[in-house]
Design a protein around this motif. Structure first.
Motif, mmCIF file in Angstrom:
data_model
loop_
_atom_site.group_PDB
_atom_site.id
_atom_site.type_symbol
_atom_site.label_atom_id
_atom_site.label_comp_id
_atom_site.label_asym_id
_atom_site.label_seq_id
_atom_site.Cartn_x
_atom_site.Cartn_y
_atom_site.Cartn_z
ATOM 1 N N VAL A 189 0.878 -1.170 0.000
ATOM 2 C CA VAL A 189 0.000 0.000 0.000
ATOM 3 C C VAL A 189 0.917 1.222 0.000
ATOM 4 O O VAL A 189 1.776 1.359 0.881
ATOM 5 N N VAL A 190 0.735 2.066 -1.010
ATOM 6 C CA VAL A 190 1.685 3.164 -1.228
ATOM 7 C C VAL A 190 0.969 4.502 -1.107
ATOM 8 O O VAL A 190 -0.072 4.725 -1.728
ATOM 9 N N ASP A 191 1.568 5.391 -0.316
ATOM 10 C CA ASP A 191 0.973 6.696 -0.041
ATOM 11 C C ASP A 191 1.790 7.783 -0.749
ATOM 12 O O ASP A 191 2.893 8.114 -0.315
ATOM 13 N N SER A 192 1.231 8.319 -1.811
ATOM 14 C CA SER A 192 1.978 9.344 -2.561
ATOM 15 C C SER A 192 1.935 10.701 -1.854
ATOM 16 O O SER A 192 2.526 11.663 -2.316
ATOM 17 N N GLN A 193 1.235 10.763 -0.714
ATOM 18 C CA GLN A 193 1.201 12.006 0.083
ATOM 19 C C GLN A 193 1.866 11.786 1.449
ATOM 20 O O GLN A 193 1.484 12.392 2.446
ATOM 21 N N ALA A 194 2.886 10.913 1.473
ATOM 22 C CA ALA A 194 3.437 10.436 2.746
ATOM 23 C C ALA A 194 4.112 11.519 3.587
ATOM 24 O O ALA A 194 4.177 11.408 4.809
ATOM 25 N N THR A 195 4.650 12.541 2.945
ATOM 26 C CA THR A 195 5.311 13.609 3.712
ATOM 27 C C THR A 195 4.621 14.930 3.365
ATOM 28 O O THR A 195 3.942 15.027 2.337
ATOM 29 N N ASN A 249 1.440 16.681 -4.491
ATOM 30 C CA ASN A 249 0.391 15.767 -4.961
ATOM 31 C C ASN A 249 -0.940 16.067 -4.302
ATOM 32 O O ASN A 249 -1.443 15.255 -3.535
ATOM 33 N N PRO A 250 -1.547 17.220 -4.597
ATOM 34 C CA PRO A 250 -2.752 17.573 -3.844
ATOM 35 C C PRO A 250 -3.923 16.614 -4.026
ATOM 36 O O PRO A 250 -4.739 16.446 -3.120
ATOM 37 N N GLU A 251 -4.017 15.978 -5.206
ATOM 38 C CA GLU A 251 -5.112 15.010 -5.419
ATOM 39 C C GLU A 251 -4.640 13.627 -5.003
ATOM 40 O O GLU A 251 -3.627 13.139 -5.503
ATOM 41 N N ALA A 252 -5.396 12.976 -4.125
ATOM 42 C CA ALA A 252 -4.982 11.643 -3.675
ATOM 43 C C ALA A 252 -5.071 10.637 -4.817
ATOM 44 O O ALA A 252 -4.178 9.821 -5.019
#
Ligand code: GUN
Ligand code: ZN
Length: 441
Positions: A389-395, A402-405
């Motif tokens: 599971v990868v979070d492109s908004q991790a930091t 990356n404002p859009e999830a």
């Protein structure tokens, strides 16, 4: 509807590859299902689709939701050294001096099985924290180090390939085996570990410099006796190394020819680096259907050079390529960071490595490089359920970038994935699942 307890459902933005984006368009190579549902049964993929389409069919199953996050196949690292975990980031040397100064003294510690198990555990947990679920791994010269590694991998139910390093010259005495002992010990390890559960064996001569003709001959004999084991070694990494190989094997046309003379160049043969390969060697690698493990962080860190990724993936001489960290010559366990450096390797040669191509190399491309594409690498039904599971908004800064999830188009997805590769690392790996069971997160 009666459902088995072994069924599980995961909801998120599903992303995997069904073909190679070096050869076909993103549309044809990518499978992207925003707000998708991944159904796992007994550790393998049972079905995938949109949440909307599948929710009624699986209404009785609890759903684990990861809103706005990517669910991807686990990463595949096609070349890494577990005994070098503790020498990552060692200063100042290129390959041959680095081996003498840091690597060889450290690998001597791995005769001690208890120590080897401790480091194997740390190593595997670090891989899992970084989203890597399969790797092709070198142990040390001692069979105990292989047992230690496989025992820890087995305890975590991981699909791993590993082998005992074979080296009978040009290294300190305490690290040397003999041609005969390396043959006997490797054979014994193959019989005990190859195809045991999810584990596979790789016959592992370190590189041409540290093996005599006799040892390379017996390596070839092992491949004949056990046709489905892997061959794993280093090839043409550094200029001084290539020069030394020329002196040691004056009758061979080039570096690859040393291995070829002993029957080591074939499918299921993985050669790390290949930075200095000639056009003839590229041609021969392609013809033999052998694999190169592309190790960008290591090739930068040890000053080895720029791998010709575009040539390796060209239609003239297509070669199977996997991405690899090569820790401890490499500087990160993260395949995202490794992909980021791969992009820069391409840039320095005025080439482009797209985010889709980079992530392909880290997943399905790696599985193909290891001839494991029928078991892992994407979410095809029946494949083993190793996923992340990868979070492109991790930091904070990644979230700002990356404002859009959830990406709503292929262009948006490409941009999101690119920033994930360039800025992401272990912090972006929210969870890692092995065989459908959570292993980290
Ligand atoms: N060539 C032979 N041994 C090694 C090693 O341990 N690391 C790297 N990067 N190259 C090698
Ligand atoms: Zn290596």
């Amino acid at each position: 509807m009666a459902v088995s307890k072994s069924l599980q459902a995961y909801r998120g933005d599903l992303l995997d590859f069904v073909d190679d984006p070096f050869y076909v368009s993103p549309e044809e190579s990518l499978r992207y299902i925003p707000d998708g549902l991944l159904i796992i049964e007994n550790g393998v993929v049972k079905e995938l689709g949109t949440y909307e389409n599948l929710k009624d069919k699986y209404i009785d199953i609890p759903v684990t939701s990861y809103p706005g996050m990517l669910i991807m196949p686990g990463f595949v690292d096609t070349h890494i050294h577990f005994p070098q975990t503790e020498i990552i980031a060692s200063y100042g040397e290129q390959l041959l001096e680095w081996l003498e100064k840091y690597t060889f003294p450290t690998e001597a510690k791995f005769q001690d099985k208890i120590y080897a198990r401790k480091v194997a555990g740390i190593f595997l947990d670090e891989l899992l924290r970084n989203g890597t679920t399969t790797a092709l791994v070198l142990a040390a010269v001692y069979p105990e180090s292989v047992d230690a590694f496989f025992e820890e991998a087995q305890a975590r139910n991981l699909r791993m390939i590993a082998g005992k390093v074979m080296m009978d010259r040009n290294a300190p005495d305490f690290l040397l085996d003999t041609a005969e002992s390396s043959y006997v010990q490797s054979k014994d390890l193959i019989e005990r570990w190859h195809n045991k559960g999810r584990l596979l064996y790789a016959v592992t001569p370190r590189f041409a410099i540290t093996s005599t003709n006799e040892q390379l001959h017996l390596t070839g004999k092992l491949l004949e006796e056990f046709s489905d084991v892997y061959l794993h070694t280093h090839l043409s990494e550094n200029i001084d190394e290539v020069e030394w190989v020329k002196q040691l094997f004056p009758d061979c046309r080039d570096y690859l020819d040393v291995y070829d003379k002993f029957g080591l160049v074939r499918e299921r043969s993985i050669f790390a680096h290949g930075v200095q390969l000639s056009d003839d060697e590229f041609k021969r690698m392609s013809e033999a259907n052998a694999t190169i493990a592309f190790c960008p962080t290591s090739n930068f860190f040890l000053g080895s050079g720029l791998f010709k990724i575009e040539k390796a993936k060209s239609l003239d001489t297509p070669i199977k390529v996997g991405l690899a960290t090569d820790v401890g010559g490499g500087t990160s366990f993260s395949m995202l960071q490794t992909a980021s450096e791969a992009y820069k390797v391409a840039q320095l040669q005025r080439q482009k490595l797209s985010p889709f191509q980079a992530l392909f190399l880290a997943t399905l491309g790696g599985a193909r490089a290891l001839s494991l594409e029928n078991k892992i690498g994407n979410f095809d039904v029946g494949k083993e359920a190793d996923f992340i599971v990868v979070d492109s908004q991790a930091t904070p800064i990644m979230a700002f970038r990356n404002p859009e999830a959830t990406a709503k188009s292929l262009d948006e997805l490409g941009d999101k994935l690119f920033s994930l590769i360039i800025m992401g690392d272990d912090r972006a790996i929210r969870a890692t699942y092995v065989g459908g069971v959570i292993a980290n997160g």
